[in-house]
Design a protein around this motif. Structure first.
Motif, PDB file in Angstrom:
ATOM      1  N   ASP A   1       0.759  -1.447  -0.138  1.00 39.04           N
ATOM      2  CA  ASP A   1       0.006   0.215   0.023  1.00 39.04           C
ATOM      3  C   ASP A   1       0.799   1.241  -0.047  1.00 39.04           C
ATOM      4  O   ASP A   1       1.498   1.392  -1.026  1.00 39.04           O
ATOM      5  CB  ASP A   1      -1.056   0.195   1.284  1.00 39.04           C
ATOM      6  CG  ASP A   1      -1.912  -1.200   1.089  1.00 39.04           C
ATOM      7  OD1 ASP A   1      -2.345  -1.578  -0.050  1.00 39.04           O
ATOM      8  OD2 ASP A   1      -2.585  -1.436   2.216  1.00 39.04           O
ATOM      9  N   GLN A   2       0.957   2.081   1.022  1.00 33.85           N
ATOM     10  CA  GLN A   2       1.907   3.125   1.220  1.00 33.85           C
ATOM     11  C   GLN A   2       3.040   3.085   1.902  1.00 33.85           C
ATOM     12  O   GLN A   2       3.599   4.197   2.000  1.00 33.85           O
ATOM     13  CB  GLN A   2       0.650   4.247   2.055  1.00 33.85           C
ATOM     14  CG  GLN A   2      -0.348   4.362   1.592  1.00 33.85           C
ATOM     15  CD  GLN A   2      -1.578   5.258   2.413  1.00 33.85           C
ATOM     16  OE1 GLN A   2      -1.163   5.963   2.971  1.00 33.85           O
ATOM     17  NE2 GLN A   2      -2.769   4.981   2.264  1.00 33.85           N
TER      18      GLN A   2
ATOM     19  N   GLU B   1       3.302   8.094   0.808  1.00 37.53           N
ATOM     20  CA  GLU B   1       2.088   8.968   0.713  1.00 37.53           C
ATOM     21  C   GLU B   1       2.801  10.452   0.690  1.00 37.53           C
ATOM     22  O   GLU B   1       3.291  10.905   1.670  1.00 37.53           O
ATOM     23  CB  GLU B   1       1.014   9.061   1.615  1.00 37.53           C
ATOM     24  CG  GLU B   1      -0.213   9.717   1.283  1.00 37.53           C
ATOM     25  CD  GLU B   1      -1.251   9.348   2.467  1.00 37.53           C
ATOM     26  OE1 GLU B   1      -2.512  10.022   2.068  1.00 37.53           O
ATOM     27  OE2 GLU B   1      -1.189   8.821   3.283  1.00 37.53           O
TER      28      GLU B   1
ATOM     29  N   ARG C   1      -0.097   6.491  -7.811  1.00 42.14           N
ATOM     30  CA  ARG C   1      -1.212   7.078  -6.982  1.00 42.14           C
ATOM     31  C   ARG C   1      -0.897   7.516  -5.789  1.00 42.14           C
ATOM     32  O   ARG C   1      -1.671   8.643  -5.265  1.00 42.14           O
ATOM     33  CB  ARG C   1      -2.241   5.929  -6.724  1.00 42.14           C
ATOM     34  CG  ARG C   1      -2.781   5.397  -8.116  1.00 42.14           C
ATOM     35  CD  ARG C   1      -3.551   3.860  -7.801  1.00 42.14           C
ATOM     36  NE  ARG C   1      -4.329   4.086  -6.482  1.00 42.14           N
ATOM     37  CZ  ARG C   1      -5.788   4.274  -6.647  1.00 42.14           C
ATOM     38  NH1 ARG C   1      -6.237   4.529  -7.805  1.00 42.14           N
ATOM     39  NH2 ARG C   1      -6.458   3.928  -5.402  1.00 42.14           N
ATOM     40  N   TYR C   2       0.288   7.422  -5.049  1.00 41.11           N
ATOM     41  CA  TYR C   2       0.556   8.042  -3.714  1.00 41.11           C
ATOM     42  C   TYR C   2       1.666   9.077  -3.884  1.00 41.11           C
ATOM     43  O   TYR C   2       1.713   9.898  -2.960  1.00 41.11           O
ATOM     44  CB  TYR C   2       1.221   6.844  -2.943  1.00 41.11           C
ATOM     45  CG  TYR C   2       0.203   5.619  -2.716  1.00 41.11           C
ATOM     46  CD1 TYR C   2      -0.954   5.905  -1.616  1.00 41.11           C
ATOM     47  CD2 TYR C   2       0.207   4.395  -3.447  1.00 41.11           C
ATOM     48  CE1 TYR C   2      -1.714   4.821  -1.434  1.00 41.11           C
ATOM     49  CE2 TYR C   2      -0.905   3.500  -3.388  1.00 41.11           C
ATOM     50  CZ  TYR C   2      -1.577   3.623  -2.286  1.00 41.11           C
ATOM     51  OH  TYR C   2      -2.533   2.459  -2.362  1.00 41.11           O
TER      52      TYR C   2
ATOM     53  N   ASN D   1      -6.588  11.456  -0.103  1.00 44.37           N
ATOM     54  CA  ASN D   1      -6.391  10.183   0.720  1.00 44.37           C
ATOM     55  C   ASN D   1      -7.548   9.121   0.523  1.00 44.37           C
ATOM     56  O   ASN D   1      -7.289   8.065   0.458  1.00 44.37           O
ATOM     57  CB  ASN D   1      -6.425  10.824   2.394  1.00 44.37           C
ATOM     58  CG  ASN D   1      -6.491   9.484   3.376  1.00 44.37           C
ATOM     59  OD1 ASN D   1      -5.822   8.663   3.172  1.00 44.37           O
ATOM     60  ND2 ASN D   1      -7.253   9.817   4.462  1.00 44.37           N
TER      61      ASN D   1
ATOM     62  N   ARG E   1      -7.104   7.353  -3.119  1.00 42.52           N
ATOM     63  CA  ARG E   1      -6.098   6.339  -2.998  1.00 42.52           C
ATOM     64  C   ARG E   1      -6.344   4.986  -2.299  1.00 42.52           C
ATOM     65  O   ARG E   1      -5.765   3.994  -2.645  1.00 42.52           O
ATOM     66  CB  ARG E   1      -4.685   7.008  -2.367  1.00 42.52           C
ATOM     67  CG  ARG E   1      -3.981   7.890  -2.899  1.00 42.52           C
ATOM     68  CD  ARG E   1      -3.036   9.079  -1.986  1.00 42.52           C
ATOM     69  NE  ARG E   1      -2.050   9.630  -2.798  1.00 42.52           N
ATOM     70  CZ  ARG E   1      -1.514  10.791  -2.074  1.00 42.52           C
ATOM     71  NH1 ARG E   1      -1.940  11.196  -1.063  1.00 42.52           N
ATOM     72  NH2 ARG E   1      -0.790  11.598  -2.889  1.00 42.52           N
TER      73      ARG E   1
END
Length: 479
Positions: free
Chosen positions: A54-55, A71, A112-113, A175, A178
């Motif tokens: 993920d992030q 992020e 995307r982050y 936020n 994402r």
């Protein structure tokens, strides 16, 4: 002379003052390995193995491991000065690290982050399609392949003038975008930043606003029930993630295809709320406990969708926010006509549960999943036949409607088809002795043979008369 790569992370709009690396994580993440890279940090280069979840990026060195929360980190594609190997540079608050290796696969997971800086090198702007207080929305085209997107260009100066409220809306929306991945929710592509603007690239919803299509095209009850199902499914997905939109209205619902109601898409998550397991405060009801707050948010979203459905069936537009407030207080006077709408019984039941006294005791605990289990969504629904399989003559008359929802045959369409058939008919043969042609029409194949025979004979007799003149004489009604 050594080329210095500019670092804009310290002056970035998204800079929150945090460090690039951290040594521990506060919760568990499931990581996926992306291979071995050469990491360059503080003039030291060493091989590392990169894992992503993920992030978070996990960087495993020979003796230790580090983590980077990606992020809103700034990223830039770079070239190694000695080996000419491609890589990328991650930076936060002026601190940076460079990674060289096969980065193409990892780039698609990061984009995307992270925040990029070269928007105009990748996209070309088209026409303006929307405008807000601090932003404008344009069509954008990928320069390499021509793919179309929507880009929201946000003026950073305008954001800073509004006591950071607009900035919080923007950060909140990014936020949430994402985190979500659903066919009926807006898809985020990537984010860029320049000295003056923030560029948010998303999918392009070419069907436009749902309100325009609903009042322009004739959709049946069955088709509208399909729309209801799509909206409640997407809302159920959000609520299961403890995300509440809180601003659902016609202006925030678009279509990818203006005649395909299954392509509906919810946008604009700036005012949305994410409720965690422990709630310490809230922007709206900080004196309620978490269960009451959860119920309040859920009802507000459900009523937002339901008012849109009511507008479609009732062919009437409402002041959406005012009506939601009335319904949250269980004041049903504004929709007292529900019992007389004369709809299908399961559909009538749906409206009575949401908008009358019959649902007063249910609404506080009603969920989107409960709504999806109602009888109205168990009706056997059939889409209209696709236009691609229609008869070619009909397809000639209506080239605009190219979606899976075919309009009902109109009287005008039947008249056009009938006129086409008449124009294609040939005159009848008169069996009388003078061999004259009548003007009434027939499909007889003998007509063509007769004309061909007469044309040959006339050409033999009148050698110097043009063939076109003879043919025009034969087709004249006075022959």
């Amino acid at each position: 002379m050594k080329k210095i790569i500019p670092d804009y992370s310290k002056s970035s709009f998204f800079n929150d003052g945090s460090s690039l690396f951290c040594n521990t994580l506060t919760r568990h993440f499931d990581f996926t390995e992306y291979g071995i890279f050469q990491m360059k940090h503080l003039n030291k280069q060493s091989p590392v193995t990169i894992f992503i979840s993920d992030q978070v990026i996990k960087i495993v060195e020979e003796k230790c491991e580090k983590y980077i929360f990606i992020e809103n980190a700034c990223i830039k594609k770079i070239l190694h000065p000695k080996t000419q190997q491609l890589g990328f540079r991650l930076s936060k608050n002026g601190q940076y690290a460079e990674f060289y290796g096969e980065y193409i696969e990892i780039w698609s997971s990061l984009k995307r982050y992270v925040i990029q800086a070269d928007f105009l090198l990748k996209y070309k702007l088209g026409q303006k399609i929307g405008e807000g207080y601090s932003s404008s929305v344009y069509k954008a085209y990928n320069i390499l392949n021509g793919e179309k997107f929507a880009v929201k260009i946000v003026d950073k100066y305008m954001l800073s003038r509004n006591d950071n409220l607009e900035k919080q809306y923007l950060l909140n929306e990014l936020n949430i975008l994402r985190q979500i991945n659903h066919i009926n929710l807006l898809k985020l592509e990537e984010i860029y930043e320049s000295e003056e603007n923030v560029y948010i690239v998303t999918e392009l919803l070419e069907g436009g606003n749902l309100k325009n299509s609903i009042f322009r095209f004739r959709f049946s009850e069955e088709e509208t029930i399909i729309l209801m199902q799509q909206l409640y499914r997407s809302l159920n997905y959000l609520h299961q993630m403890k995300i509440f939109h809180l601003n659902i209205k016609f202006d925030n619902i678009f279509l990818r295809d203006q005649q395909d109601l299954t392509s509906v898409c919810i946008i604009n998550f700036g005012k949305a709320e994410i409720l965690k397991s422990s709630i310490t405060s809230s922007k709206i009801l900080n004196h309620h406990n978490s269960n009451q707050l959860l119920s309040f948010y859920r009802k507000k979203d459900i009523y937002g969708i339901s008012i849109i459905i009511l507008s479609i069936f009732g062919k009437k537009l409402y002041q959406e926010s005012q009506m939601v407030d009335e319904l949250l207080m269980k004041n049903y006077d504004c929709v007292s006509y529900i019992e007389y709408m004369n709809l299908l019984p399961p559909l009538q039941q749906f409206f009575e549960i949401l908008f009358t006294e019959k649902g007063r005791s249910l609404i506080d605990t009603l969920t989107c999943q409960d709504i999806l289990n109602l009888e109205v969504f168990k009706i056997k629904l059939e889409r209209r036949q696709s236009k691609n399989v229609q008869v070619l003559q009909i397809q000639t008359f209506d080239q605009k409607r190219q979606s899976r929802f075919l309009p009902r045959p109109s009287q005008k369409g039947h008249l056009q088809l009938s006129q086409l058939q008449k124009n294609q008919k040939l005159p009848n043969i008169n069996d009388s002795s003078d061999n004259k042609i009548k003007q009434n029409q027939s499909y007889s194949p003998q007509t063509e043979n007769y004309l061909s025979h007469r044309l040959i004979n006339e050409c033999k007799i009148n050698n110097y008369t043009p063939r076109q003149s003879i043919l025009r004489k034969l087709l004249s009604p006075n022959v």
